[in-house]
Design a protein around this motif. Structure first.
Motif, short mmCIF file in Angstrom:
data_model
loop_
_atom_site.label_atom_id
_atom_site.label_comp_id
_atom_site.label_asym_id
_atom_site.label_seq_id
_atom_site.Cartn_x
_atom_site.Cartn_y
_atom_site.Cartn_z
N LEU A 1 0.84 -1.20 0.00
CA LEU A 1 0.00 0.00 0.00
C LEU A 1 0.88 1.26 0.00
CD1 LEU A 1 -2.82 1.31 0.22
CD2 LEU A 1 -2.65 1.01 2.69
N PHE A 2 1.95 1.26 0.79
CA PHE A 2 2.88 2.39 0.80
C PHE A 2 3.51 2.58 -0.58
CE2 PHE A 2 3.80 1.13 5.47
CZ PHE A 2 2.66 1.76 5.91
N ALA A 3 3.91 1.48 -1.21
CA ALA A 3 4.52 1.55 -2.54
C ALA A 3 3.53 2.14 -3.55
CB ALA A 3 4.98 0.17 -3.00
N SER A 4 2.26 1.81 -3.41
CA SER A 4 1.25 2.31 -4.35
C SER A 4 1.05 3.82 -4.24
CB SER A 4 -0.10 1.60 -4.13
OG SER A 4 -0.76 2.08 -2.96
N LEU A 5 1.47 4.40 -3.13
CA LEU A 5 1.32 5.84 -2.94
C LEU A 5 2.29 6.64 -3.80
CD1 LEU A 5 0.85 5.92 0.93
CD2 LEU A 5 -0.89 6.33 -0.81
N VAL A 6 3.38 6.02 -4.23
CA VAL A 6 4.38 6.74 -5.03
C VAL A 6 3.79 7.16 -6.39
CG1 VAL A 6 6.65 6.63 -6.11
CG2 VAL A 6 6.31 5.69 -3.81
N PRO A 7 3.29 6.24 -7.20
CA PRO A 7 2.71 6.68 -8.47
C PRO A 7 1.40 7.46 -8.27
CG PRO A 7 2.43 4.31 -8.22
CD PRO A 7 3.30 4.78 -7.09
N ARG A 8 0.65 7.10 -7.24
CA ARG A 8 -0.60 7.80 -6.96
C ARG A 8 -0.38 9.27 -6.67
NH1 ARG A 8 -5.27 5.37 -3.04
NH2 ARG A 8 -6.70 5.17 -4.74
N ASN A 9 0.74 9.58 -6.03
CA ASN A 9 1.08 10.97 -5.69
C ASN A 9 2.13 11.52 -6.63
OD1 ASN A 9 -0.38 11.74 -3.04
ND2 ASN A 9 0.33 9.64 -2.70
#
Length: 130
Positions: A105-113
């Motif tokens: 979930l933390f990793a998914s925040l990189v492209p999301r942001n």
């Protein structure tokens, strides 16, 4: 260990260059490794900023306290119960699996942001309750 360091280095360089890093999607384990690296970077930055005179030992302890498998599995339960993340998976009850889910979930925040480190940090700190 080398894979974690390599993933962390690639991610940090990409963020510093304003790029949107492409996360490997081969396995949740790889994604979790990236998420772990991002989490540790965010926690280091947070604790150094909030406690400018923090000792290396206290810094290590603070980061470890907020990144253990048990802690992350507990946070996944709280995140899901409170509806804090729309893409959080339901907890499995398996500590290792649930901690990896949080790291992914933390990793998914990189492209999301879009690689925006302050936004990524704010999201991660909210998810870990810091």
């Amino acid at each position: 260990v080398e894979a974690k360091q390599d993933a962390a280095e690639r991610l940090l360089v990409a963020i510093q260059q304003g790029e949107q890093p492409t996360l490997p999607r081969k396995a949740m384990q790889v994604e979790a490794m990236v998420g772990d690296a991002v989490l540790r970077l965010v926690l280091l930055q947070h604790f150094i900023t909030m406690t400018p005179n923090i000792t290396a030992g206290d810094l290590q302890s603070s980061v470890e306290q907020h990144s253990t498998n048990k802690f992350l599995a507990q946070r996944l339960n709280l995140v899901v119960q409170a509806g804090l993340a729309d893409n959080a998976p339901d907890p499995s009850g398996n500590v290792k699996q649930d901690s990896m889910a949080m790291e992914a979930l933390f990793a998914s925040l990189v492209p999301r942001n879009q690689g925006n480190l302050p936004a990524i940090s704010a999201n991660i700190l909210a998810l870990v309750g810091v």
